[in-house]
Scaffold this active site. Structure first.
Site, short mmCIF file in Angstrom:
data_model
loop_
_atom_site.label_atom_id
_atom_site.label_comp_id
_atom_site.label_asym_id
_atom_site.label_seq_id
_atom_site.Cartn_x
_atom_site.Cartn_y
_atom_site.Cartn_z
N ASP A 146 -66.02 76.86 -29.93
CA ASP A 146 -66.02 78.00 -30.84
C ASP A 146 -64.61 78.20 -31.42
O ASP A 146 -64.43 78.34 -32.63
CB ASP A 146 -66.45 79.28 -30.10
CG ASP A 146 -67.70 79.05 -29.28
OD1 ASP A 146 -68.78 79.04 -29.86
OD2 ASP A 146 -67.57 78.85 -28.04
N TYR A 158 -69.32 67.13 -20.47
CA TYR A 158 -69.68 68.18 -19.53
C TYR A 158 -69.96 67.52 -18.18
O TYR A 158 -70.34 66.34 -18.14
CB TYR A 158 -70.96 68.91 -19.98
CG TYR A 158 -70.86 69.51 -21.36
CD1 TYR A 158 -69.98 70.56 -21.61
CD2 TYR A 158 -71.62 69.02 -22.42
CE1 TYR A 158 -69.87 71.11 -22.88
CE2 TYR A 158 -71.53 69.58 -23.69
CZ TYR A 158 -70.65 70.62 -23.92
OH TYR A 158 -70.54 71.16 -25.16
N GLN A 178 -55.18 69.61 -30.26
CA GLN A 178 -56.29 69.15 -31.11
C GLN A 178 -55.87 67.98 -32.02
O GLN A 178 -56.61 67.01 -32.18
CB GLN A 178 -56.74 70.33 -31.97
CG GLN A 178 -58.22 70.47 -32.11
CD GLN A 178 -58.59 71.66 -32.98
OE1 GLN A 178 -57.82 72.12 -33.81
NE2 GLN A 178 -59.80 72.15 -32.79
N ARG A 196 -68.71 65.61 -27.14
CA ARG A 196 -69.71 66.60 -26.72
C ARG A 196 -69.73 67.75 -27.73
O ARG A 196 -68.97 67.76 -28.70
CB ARG A 196 -69.38 67.09 -25.31
CG ARG A 196 -68.17 68.00 -25.28
CD ARG A 196 -67.78 68.43 -23.88
NE ARG A 196 -66.96 69.64 -23.92
CZ ARG A 196 -66.24 70.08 -22.92
NH1 ARG A 196 -66.21 69.42 -21.78
NH2 ARG A 196 -65.53 71.20 -23.04
N GLY A 197 -70.57 68.77 -27.45
CA GLY A 197 -70.53 70.03 -28.19
C GLY A 197 -70.67 69.85 -29.69
O GLY A 197 -71.60 69.20 -30.18
N GLU A 198 -69.71 70.40 -30.42
CA GLU A 198 -69.80 70.35 -31.88
C GLU A 198 -68.55 69.75 -32.54
O GLU A 198 -68.62 68.83 -33.33
CB GLU A 198 -70.04 71.77 -32.43
CG GLU A 198 -70.06 71.81 -33.94
CD GLU A 198 -70.77 73.02 -34.52
OE1 GLU A 198 -71.71 73.55 -33.91
OE2 GLU A 198 -70.37 73.43 -35.64
N ASP A 199 -67.40 70.29 -32.18
CA ASP A 199 -66.21 69.88 -32.92
C ASP A 199 -65.78 68.45 -32.60
O ASP A 199 -65.47 67.67 -33.51
CB ASP A 199 -65.06 70.86 -32.66
CG ASP A 199 -63.92 70.63 -33.63
OD1 ASP A 199 -64.18 70.59 -34.85
OD2 ASP A 199 -62.78 70.45 -33.19
N SER A 200 -65.76 68.09 -31.32
CA SER A 200 -65.35 66.70 -31.00
C SER A 200 -66.39 65.72 -31.54
O SER A 200 -66.05 64.59 -31.92
CB SER A 200 -65.17 66.52 -29.49
OG SER A 200 -66.35 66.82 -28.79
O1 TRH Z 1 -65.71 72.41 -25.68
P1 TRH Z 1 -67.06 72.18 -26.22
O2 TRH Z 1 -68.11 71.89 -25.27
O3 TRH Z 1 -67.43 73.41 -27.08
C1 TRH Z 1 -68.60 74.03 -27.41
C2 TRH Z 1 -68.85 75.21 -26.57
O4 TRH Z 1 -69.49 74.82 -25.37
C3 TRH Z 1 -69.66 76.18 -27.34
O5 TRH Z 1 -70.06 77.28 -26.60
C4 TRH Z 1 -70.81 75.51 -27.98
O6 TRH Z 1 -71.39 76.45 -28.76
C5 TRH Z 1 -70.36 74.35 -28.79
O7 TRH Z 1 -69.62 73.43 -27.99
C6 TRH Z 1 -71.49 73.61 -29.45
O8 TRH Z 1 -67.03 70.96 -27.27
P2 TRH Z 1 -66.45 70.81 -28.74
O9 TRH Z 1 -67.25 71.60 -29.72
O10 TRH Z 1 -66.34 69.40 -28.99
O11 TRH Z 1 -65.02 71.44 -28.69
C7 TRH Z 1 -63.96 70.85 -28.01
C8 TRH Z 1 -62.65 71.12 -28.70
O12 TRH Z 1 -61.58 70.73 -27.87
C9 TRH Z 1 -62.50 70.35 -30.00
O13 TRH Z 1 -61.86 71.15 -30.97
C10 TRH Z 1 -61.59 69.20 -29.62
C11 TRH Z 1 -60.73 69.86 -28.60
N1 TRH Z 1 -60.01 68.99 -27.66
C12 TRH Z 1 -58.63 69.04 -27.65
O14 TRH Z 1 -58.03 69.75 -28.47
N2 TRH Z 1 -57.94 68.29 -26.74
C13 TRH Z 1 -58.56 67.48 -25.84
O15 TRH Z 1 -57.89 66.82 -25.03
C14 TRH Z 1 -59.98 67.42 -25.88
C15 TRH Z 1 -60.70 66.51 -24.93
C16 TRH Z 1 -60.68 68.20 -26.78
#
Ligand code: TRH
Length: 381
Positions: free
Chosen positions: A19, A192, A254, A270-274
Protein backbone atom coordinates in the site's frame (compact mmCIF):
# COMPACT_ATOMS: atom_id res chain seq x y z
CA UNK A 1 0.56 30.52 -15.21
CA UNK A 2 -1.98 28.60 -13.14
CA UNK A 3 -0.78 27.31 -9.77
CA UNK A 4 -0.01 23.57 -9.73
CA UNK A 5 -2.94 21.38 -8.75
CA UNK A 6 -2.96 20.16 -5.16
CA UNK A 7 -3.47 16.46 -4.47
CA UNK A 8 -4.17 14.63 -1.22
CA UNK A 9 -3.47 10.89 -1.26
CA UNK A 10 -4.82 8.89 1.69
CA UNK A 11 -2.98 5.64 2.37
CA UNK A 12 -3.83 3.10 5.05
CA UNK A 13 -1.24 0.39 5.44
CA UNK A 14 -3.20 -2.87 5.68
CA UNK A 15 -0.05 -4.95 6.06
CA UNK A 16 3.39 -5.34 4.50
CA UNK A 17 4.71 -2.78 2.03
CA UNK A 18 2.46 -2.70 -1.02
CA UNK A 19 0.00 0.00 0.00
CA UNK A 20 2.77 2.40 0.98
CA UNK A 21 4.90 1.34 -2.00
CA UNK A 22 2.22 2.10 -4.56
CA UNK A 23 1.20 5.41 -2.93
CA UNK A 24 4.77 6.57 -2.68
CA UNK A 25 5.49 5.82 -6.34
CA UNK A 26 2.34 7.62 -7.37
CA UNK A 27 3.08 10.65 -5.19
CA UNK A 28 6.63 10.84 -6.52
CA UNK A 29 5.52 10.70 -10.13
CA UNK A 30 2.72 13.22 -9.72
CA UNK A 31 5.19 15.65 -8.17
CA UNK A 32 8.30 14.93 -10.24
CA UNK A 33 6.79 14.44 -13.65
CA UNK A 34 3.59 16.48 -13.50
CA UNK A 35 4.65 19.27 -11.14
CA UNK A 36 1.67 18.84 -8.78
CA UNK A 37 1.76 19.59 -5.06
CA UNK A 38 1.14 16.31 -3.29
CA UNK A 39 0.38 15.52 0.32
CA UNK A 40 0.65 11.86 1.19
CA UNK A 41 -1.39 11.04 4.31
CA UNK A 42 -0.18 7.73 5.67
CA UNK A 43 -1.06 6.00 8.93
CA UNK A 44 2.29 4.19 9.20
CA UNK A 45 5.03 6.55 7.99
CA UNK A 46 7.72 4.15 9.27
CA UNK A 47 6.75 1.69 6.50
CA UNK A 48 7.44 4.42 4.00
CA UNK A 49 10.80 5.20 5.63
CA UNK A 50 11.94 1.62 4.98
CA UNK A 51 11.10 1.96 1.29
CA UNK A 52 12.74 5.36 0.92
CA UNK A 53 15.92 4.88 2.92
CA UNK A 54 18.68 6.95 1.34
CA UNK A 55 16.49 7.99 -1.57
CA UNK A 56 16.81 11.51 -2.91
CA UNK A 57 15.11 11.20 -6.26
CA UNK A 58 12.11 13.42 -5.73
CA UNK A 59 11.67 17.13 -5.90
CA UNK A 60 11.95 18.32 -2.28
CA UNK A 61 9.05 20.45 -1.19
CA UNK A 62 6.61 19.13 -3.74
CA UNK A 63 5.67 16.08 -1.69
CA UNK A 64 4.68 16.43 1.93
CA UNK A 65 4.50 13.19 3.88
CA UNK A 66 1.89 13.57 6.60
CA UNK A 67 1.35 11.09 9.41
CA UNK A 68 -2.35 10.31 9.45
CA UNK A 69 -4.08 9.29 12.67
CA UNK A 70 -7.58 7.81 12.46
CA UNK A 71 -10.06 10.69 12.29
CA UNK A 72 -7.40 13.44 12.22
CA UNK A 73 -8.01 15.36 9.06
CA UNK A 74 -6.35 18.17 7.17
CA UNK A 75 -8.29 21.41 7.60
CA UNK A 76 -8.23 22.35 3.96
CA UNK A 77 -9.08 19.98 1.17
CA UNK A 78 -7.04 19.56 -1.99
CA UNK A 79 -8.28 19.91 -5.58
CA UNK A 80 -7.79 16.19 -6.13
CA UNK A 81 -8.41 13.58 -3.44
CA UNK A 82 -7.29 9.99 -3.79
CA UNK A 83 -8.45 7.23 -1.50
CA UNK A 84 -5.88 4.55 -2.15
CA UNK A 85 -7.33 1.05 -2.07
CA UNK A 86 -10.53 2.31 -0.48
CA UNK A 87 -8.91 4.01 2.56
CA UNK A 88 -11.86 6.30 3.42
CA UNK A 89 -11.13 9.97 4.05
CA UNK A 90 -12.03 11.19 7.55
CA UNK A 91 -15.64 12.37 7.98
CA UNK A 92 -14.60 15.97 8.69
CA UNK A 93 -12.51 16.03 5.52
CA UNK A 94 -15.44 14.69 3.53
CA UNK A 95 -17.57 17.50 4.94
CA UNK A 96 -14.89 20.02 3.91
CA UNK A 97 -14.90 18.53 0.41
CA UNK A 98 -18.67 18.97 0.20
CA UNK A 99 -18.41 22.60 1.37
CA UNK A 100 -15.82 23.53 -1.27
CA UNK A 101 -16.98 26.02 -3.88
CA UNK A 102 -15.48 23.68 -6.45
CA UNK A 103 -15.66 20.11 -5.08
CA UNK A 104 -12.43 18.16 -5.58
CA UNK A 105 -12.04 15.38 -8.10
CA UNK A 106 -12.44 12.42 -5.77
CA UNK A 107 -10.91 9.14 -6.81
CA UNK A 108 -10.97 5.64 -5.41
CA UNK A 109 -7.75 4.05 -6.63
CA UNK A 110 -8.34 0.32 -6.73
CA UNK A 111 -6.09 -2.74 -6.59
CA UNK A 112 -4.55 -4.08 -9.78
CA UNK A 113 -6.26 -7.00 -11.45
CA UNK A 114 -6.11 -8.50 -14.92
CA UNK A 115 -9.71 -9.70 -14.69
CA UNK A 116 -11.86 -8.46 -17.58
CA UNK A 117 -14.64 -7.00 -15.38
CA UNK A 118 -12.17 -4.27 -14.42
CA UNK A 119 -12.53 -2.72 -17.87
CA UNK A 120 -16.26 -2.27 -17.32
CA UNK A 121 -15.80 -0.60 -13.94
CA UNK A 122 -12.84 1.66 -14.65
CA UNK A 123 -13.70 5.39 -14.52
CA UNK A 124 -17.29 4.80 -13.41
CA UNK A 125 -18.86 7.43 -11.13
CA UNK A 126 -20.29 6.68 -7.72
CA UNK A 127 -22.39 9.61 -6.47
CA UNK A 128 -22.34 10.14 -2.71
CA UNK A 129 -25.74 9.17 -1.24
CA UNK A 130 -26.13 12.43 0.74
CA UNK A 131 -23.46 14.95 -0.22
CA UNK A 132 -23.01 16.79 -3.52
CA UNK A 133 -19.92 14.75 -4.34
CA UNK A 134 -19.06 12.09 -6.87
CA UNK A 135 -16.35 9.54 -6.44
CA UNK A 136 -14.69 7.96 -9.47
CA UNK A 137 -13.37 4.42 -9.61
CA UNK A 138 -9.89 4.22 -11.06
CA UNK A 139 -8.55 0.78 -11.89
CA UNK A 140 -4.94 0.09 -12.82
CA UNK A 141 -4.63 -2.49 -15.55
CA UNK A 142 -3.02 -3.95 -18.60
CA UNK A 143 -4.72 -2.19 -21.48
CA UNK A 144 -6.11 1.16 -22.60
CA UNK A 145 -9.56 0.38 -21.19
CA UNK A 146 -8.02 0.66 -17.70
CA UNK A 147 -5.87 3.22 -15.88
CA UNK A 148 -2.59 1.51 -16.86
CA UNK A 149 0.38 0.78 -14.61
CA UNK A 150 2.71 2.99 -12.61
CA UNK A 151 5.78 3.62 -14.76
CA UNK A 152 8.18 6.50 -14.41
CA UNK A 153 9.36 8.39 -17.47
CA UNK A 154 12.43 6.75 -19.00
CA UNK A 155 12.22 3.63 -16.82
CA UNK A 156 12.94 1.11 -19.56
CA UNK A 157 15.76 3.26 -20.95
CA UNK A 158 17.33 3.32 -17.49
CA UNK A 159 17.02 -0.44 -17.23
CA UNK A 160 18.68 -0.86 -20.63
CA UNK A 161 21.45 1.55 -19.59
CA UNK A 162 22.02 -0.36 -16.35
CA UNK A 163 22.25 -3.71 -18.12
CA UNK A 164 24.26 -2.37 -21.06
CA UNK A 165 27.01 -1.06 -18.79
CA UNK A 166 28.56 -2.22 -15.55
CA UNK A 167 25.29 -1.68 -13.63
CA UNK A 168 25.11 -5.15 -12.08
CA UNK A 169 28.76 -5.21 -10.95
CA UNK A 170 28.34 -1.77 -9.39
CA UNK A 171 25.23 -3.03 -7.62
CA UNK A 172 27.09 -5.96 -6.05
CA UNK A 173 29.81 -3.55 -4.97
CA UNK A 174 27.30 -1.11 -3.48
CA UNK A 175 25.61 -3.97 -1.64
CA UNK A 176 29.07 -5.08 -0.47
CA UNK A 177 28.48 -8.66 -1.57
CA UNK A 178 30.45 -11.03 -3.79
CA UNK A 179 29.32 -11.05 -7.44
CA UNK A 180 27.14 -14.05 -8.33
CA UNK A 181 29.03 -16.98 -9.95
CA UNK A 182 29.05 -16.33 -13.70
CA UNK A 183 27.48 -19.68 -14.60
CA UNK A 184 24.63 -19.38 -12.09
CA UNK A 185 21.01 -18.60 -12.75
CA UNK A 186 20.46 -15.40 -10.77
CA UNK A 187 17.24 -15.30 -8.76
CA UNK A 188 15.70 -12.82 -6.38
CA UNK A 189 13.29 -14.05 -3.73
CA UNK A 190 10.56 -11.87 -2.22
CA UNK A 191 7.72 -13.91 -0.82
CA UNK A 192 5.11 -14.44 1.85
CA UNK A 193 5.80 -17.19 4.32
CA UNK A 194 4.87 -20.44 2.62
CA UNK A 195 5.19 -24.13 3.39
CA UNK A 196 6.28 -24.54 -0.22
CA UNK A 197 9.60 -22.77 0.34
CA UNK A 198 11.75 -25.50 1.97
CA UNK A 199 10.91 -27.93 -0.84
CA UNK A 200 11.93 -25.35 -3.43
CA UNK A 201 15.21 -24.62 -1.66
CA UNK A 202 15.85 -28.38 -1.55
CA UNK A 203 15.30 -28.66 -5.29
CA UNK A 204 17.59 -25.71 -5.97
CA UNK A 205 20.34 -27.18 -3.80
CA UNK A 206 20.07 -30.65 -5.33
CA UNK A 207 19.26 -29.64 -8.92
CA UNK A 208 21.31 -29.64 -12.10
CA UNK A 209 21.49 -25.85 -12.46
CA UNK A 210 23.81 -23.67 -10.35
CA UNK A 211 21.63 -21.07 -8.68
CA UNK A 212 22.40 -17.81 -6.96
CA UNK A 213 19.48 -16.59 -4.93
CA UNK A 214 19.31 -13.13 -3.37
CA UNK A 215 16.79 -12.85 -0.56
CA UNK A 216 16.15 -9.44 1.00
CA UNK A 217 15.10 -9.56 4.67
CA UNK A 218 11.40 -10.12 5.10
CA UNK A 219 8.63 -12.56 5.86
CA UNK A 220 10.56 -15.63 4.67
CA UNK A 221 13.89 -14.83 6.33
CA UNK A 222 13.15 -16.99 9.33
CA UNK A 223 12.22 -19.92 7.11
CA UNK A 224 15.32 -19.45 5.01
CA UNK A 225 17.51 -19.47 8.12
CA UNK A 226 15.73 -22.53 9.50
CA UNK A 227 16.24 -24.34 6.18
CA UNK A 228 19.91 -23.33 6.03
CA UNK A 229 20.33 -24.18 9.72
CA UNK A 230 22.67 -21.21 9.93
CA UNK A 231 22.37 -17.70 11.40
CA UNK A 232 22.93 -15.90 8.02
CA UNK A 233 23.66 -12.20 8.48
CA UNK A 234 21.70 -10.04 6.03
CA UNK A 235 24.17 -8.85 3.42
CA UNK A 236 26.90 -11.09 4.86
CA UNK A 237 28.79 -13.96 3.25
CA UNK A 238 26.67 -16.16 0.98
CA UNK A 239 25.86 -19.70 2.06
CA UNK A 240 26.61 -22.65 -0.22
CA UNK A 241 24.35 -25.71 -0.19
CA UNK A 242 24.98 -28.01 -3.13
CA UNK A 243 24.17 -26.07 -6.30
CA UNK A 244 22.58 -23.20 -4.39
CA UNK A 245 24.40 -20.04 -3.37
CA UNK A 246 22.12 -18.24 -0.95
CA UNK A 247 22.79 -14.55 -0.52
CA UNK A 248 20.72 -12.80 2.12
CA UNK A 249 20.39 -9.04 1.85
CA UNK A 250 19.00 -6.30 4.04
CA UNK A 251 15.60 -4.96 3.02
CA UNK A 252 16.55 -2.61 0.18
CA UNK A 253 15.37 0.89 -0.67
CA UNK A 254 12.70 0.72 -3.37
CA UNK A 255 15.02 2.16 -6.00
CA UNK A 256 17.75 -0.38 -5.19
CA UNK A 257 15.27 -3.24 -5.23
CA UNK A 258 14.51 -2.29 -8.84
CA UNK A 259 18.19 -2.72 -9.70
CA UNK A 260 18.19 -6.17 -8.12
CA UNK A 261 15.18 -7.14 -10.26
CA UNK A 262 16.95 -5.82 -13.37
CA UNK A 263 20.12 -7.75 -12.56
CA UNK A 264 18.41 -11.12 -12.02
CA UNK A 265 17.37 -13.77 -14.56
CA UNK A 266 14.23 -14.77 -12.68
CA UNK A 267 12.41 -12.84 -9.97
CA UNK A 268 10.07 -14.20 -7.32
CA UNK A 269 7.71 -11.37 -6.45
CA UNK A 270 4.43 -10.95 -4.61
CA UNK A 271 1.52 -8.60 -3.83
CA UNK A 272 1.12 -5.76 -6.29
CA UNK A 273 4.01 -3.36 -6.55
CA UNK A 274 6.91 -5.83 -6.82
CA UNK A 275 4.77 -7.78 -9.30
CA UNK A 276 4.56 -4.69 -11.52
CA UNK A 277 8.23 -3.84 -11.08
CA UNK A 278 9.16 -7.38 -12.14
CA UNK A 279 7.27 -6.78 -15.37
CA UNK A 280 9.22 -3.59 -16.01
CA UNK A 281 12.42 -5.52 -15.26
CA UNK A 282 11.78 -7.42 -18.48
CA UNK A 283 12.87 -10.79 -17.04
CA UNK A 284 10.77 -13.82 -16.26
CA UNK A 285 9.09 -13.71 -12.89
CA UNK A 286 6.99 -15.85 -10.59
CA UNK A 287 4.12 -14.16 -8.82
CA UNK A 288 3.01 -15.15 -5.34
CA UNK A 289 -0.36 -13.52 -5.16
CA UNK A 290 -1.76 -11.99 -1.96
CA UNK A 291 -4.19 -14.54 -0.49
CA UNK A 292 -7.84 -13.63 -0.29
CA UNK A 293 -10.85 -15.27 1.32
CA UNK A 294 -12.56 -18.05 -0.59
CA UNK A 295 -9.52 -18.37 -2.83
CA UNK A 296 -10.58 -15.30 -4.85
CA UNK A 297 -6.90 -14.65 -5.45
CA UNK A 298 -6.60 -17.80 -7.57
CA UNK A 299 -9.07 -16.41 -10.10
CA UNK A 300 -7.07 -13.22 -10.20
CA UNK A 301 -3.88 -15.20 -10.75
CA UNK A 302 -5.47 -17.23 -13.55
CA UNK A 303 -6.73 -14.05 -15.24
CA UNK A 304 -3.24 -12.61 -15.25
CA UNK A 305 -1.58 -15.78 -16.50
CA UNK A 306 -4.11 -16.09 -19.29
CA UNK A 307 -3.35 -12.56 -20.43
CA UNK A 308 0.40 -12.90 -19.98
CA UNK A 309 0.67 -16.26 -21.77
CA UNK A 310 -1.31 -15.18 -24.82
CA UNK A 311 1.64 -15.38 -27.22
CA UNK A 312 3.56 -18.19 -25.52
CA UNK A 313 3.90 -21.73 -26.86
CA UNK A 314 1.67 -24.38 -25.26
CA UNK A 315 4.65 -26.02 -23.56
CA UNK A 316 5.94 -22.81 -22.01
CA UNK A 317 2.43 -21.82 -20.92
CA UNK A 318 2.06 -25.19 -19.19
CA UNK A 319 5.45 -24.75 -17.48
CA UNK A 320 4.61 -21.25 -16.32
CA UNK A 321 1.12 -22.13 -15.08
CA UNK A 322 2.32 -25.38 -13.49
CA UNK A 323 4.98 -23.60 -11.50
CA UNK A 324 2.57 -20.86 -10.43
CA UNK A 325 0.13 -23.53 -9.26
CA UNK A 326 2.85 -25.06 -7.09
CA UNK A 327 3.96 -21.69 -5.73
CA UNK A 328 0.36 -20.64 -4.99
CA UNK A 329 -1.11 -23.95 -3.80
CA UNK A 330 -4.87 -24.17 -3.50
CA UNK A 331 -4.82 -26.97 -0.94
CA UNK A 332 -3.03 -27.61 2.32
CA UNK A 333 -0.31 -30.01 1.14
CA UNK A 334 3.02 -28.44 0.21
CA UNK A 335 4.14 -29.03 -3.38
CA UNK A 336 7.45 -30.71 -4.16
CA UNK A 337 8.49 -28.93 -7.38
CA UNK A 338 10.16 -32.08 -8.73
CA UNK A 339 8.45 -31.60 -12.08
CA UNK A 340 7.47 -27.95 -12.15
CA UNK A 341 10.94 -26.52 -11.46
CA UNK A 342 12.88 -28.38 -14.21
CA UNK A 343 10.06 -27.57 -16.65
CA UNK A 344 10.25 -23.94 -15.75
CA UNK A 345 14.02 -23.92 -16.25
CA UNK A 346 13.58 -25.46 -19.72
CA UNK A 347 11.05 -22.75 -20.55
CA UNK A 348 13.30 -19.88 -19.46
CA UNK A 349 14.75 -19.02 -22.89
CA UNK A 350 11.26 -18.43 -24.32
CA UNK A 351 10.07 -16.75 -21.13
CA UNK A 352 13.06 -14.42 -21.24
CA UNK A 353 12.28 -13.29 -24.80
CA UNK A 354 8.64 -12.95 -23.88
CA UNK A 355 9.30 -10.90 -20.74
CA UNK A 356 11.30 -8.37 -22.75
CA UNK A 357 8.56 -8.07 -25.39
CA UNK A 358 5.86 -7.85 -22.72
CA UNK A 359 7.54 -4.96 -20.95
CA UNK A 360 8.10 -3.13 -24.24
CA UNK A 361 4.47 -3.65 -25.23
CA UNK A 362 3.13 -2.51 -21.86
CA UNK A 363 5.36 0.54 -21.92
CA UNK A 364 3.50 1.86 -24.97
CA UNK A 365 0.42 2.23 -22.80
CA UNK A 366 -0.21 5.49 -20.91
CA UNK A 367 1.17 5.15 -17.39
CA UNK A 368 -1.14 5.33 -14.37
CA UNK A 369 0.02 8.73 -13.07
CA UNK A 370 -0.44 10.33 -16.51
CA UNK A 371 -3.80 8.62 -16.96
CA UNK A 372 -4.89 10.00 -13.60
CA UNK A 373 -3.63 13.48 -14.48
CA UNK A 374 -5.55 13.37 -17.80
CA UNK A 375 -8.68 12.08 -16.09
CA UNK A 376 -8.56 14.83 -13.47
CA UNK A 377 -8.07 17.52 -16.11
CA UNK A 378 -11.08 16.24 -18.02
CA UNK A 379 -13.21 16.47 -14.85
CA UNK A 380 -12.01 19.98 -13.98
CA UNK A 381 -12.91 21.46 -17.37
O1 TRH B 1 4.54 -6.09 0.62
P1 TRH B 1 3.48 -6.65 -0.24
O2 TRH B 1 3.02 -7.99 0.07
O3 TRH B 1 2.30 -5.65 -0.23
C1 TRH B 1 0.95 -5.77 -0.37
C2 TRH B 1 0.26 -5.76 0.92
O4 TRH B 1 0.23 -7.07 1.46
C3 TRH B 1 -1.10 -5.20 0.74
O5 TRH B 1 -1.89 -5.27 1.88
C4 TRH B 1 -1.77 -5.84 -0.41
O6 TRH B 1 -2.93 -5.17 -0.57
C5 TRH B 1 -0.93 -5.74 -1.63
O7 TRH B 1 0.35 -6.32 -1.41
C6 TRH B 1 -1.55 -6.38 -2.84
O8 TRH B 1 3.97 -6.67 -1.78
P2 TRH B 1 4.19 -5.53 -2.86
O9 TRH B 1 2.90 -4.95 -3.31
O10 TRH B 1 5.03 -6.11 -3.87
O11 TRH B 1 4.99 -4.40 -2.11
C7 TRH B 1 6.31 -4.55 -1.71
C8 TRH B 1 7.04 -3.24 -1.78
O12 TRH B 1 8.29 -3.36 -1.14
C9 TRH B 1 7.32 -2.79 -3.20
O13 TRH B 1 7.16 -1.40 -3.30
C10 TRH B 1 8.78 -3.15 -3.40
C11 TRH B 1 9.31 -2.92 -2.03
N1 TRH B 1 10.58 -3.57 -1.67
C12 TRH B 1 11.64 -2.77 -1.33
O14 TRH B 1 11.54 -1.54 -1.38
N2 TRH B 1 12.82 -3.35 -0.93
C13 TRH B 1 12.98 -4.70 -0.88
O15 TRH B 1 14.06 -5.18 -0.51
C14 TRH B 1 11.88 -5.52 -1.27
C15 TRH B 1 12.02 -7.01 -1.25
C16 TRH B 1 10.69 -4.93 -1.64
Amino acid sequence: MAAPLTWDIFCKVVDNFGDAGVCWRLARQLANEHGFHVRLWIDKPDVLSALRSGETTYAPGSIAIQPWHAEDAPEDCAEVVIEAFGAPVPASYLAAMARSTRPPVWINLEYLSAETWVEGCHALPSPHPRLPLTQWFFYPGFNARTGGLLREVGLLERRRGFLGTDGPSKLWQDLKIAAPPTNALKLSLFAYRTDALPALLDIWAAGATPIWCAAPEGLVSQQVRAWADAPLVAGGKALQRGQLTLQTLPFLAQTTYDLLLWACDLNFVRGEDSFVRAQWAGSPFIWQIYRQDEAAHLEKLAAFLERYAENLSAMTTAALCGFHADWNPAGESAPVFAQSWPRLVSALPELTRHARDWSERLSRQTDLASALADFVKSKLK
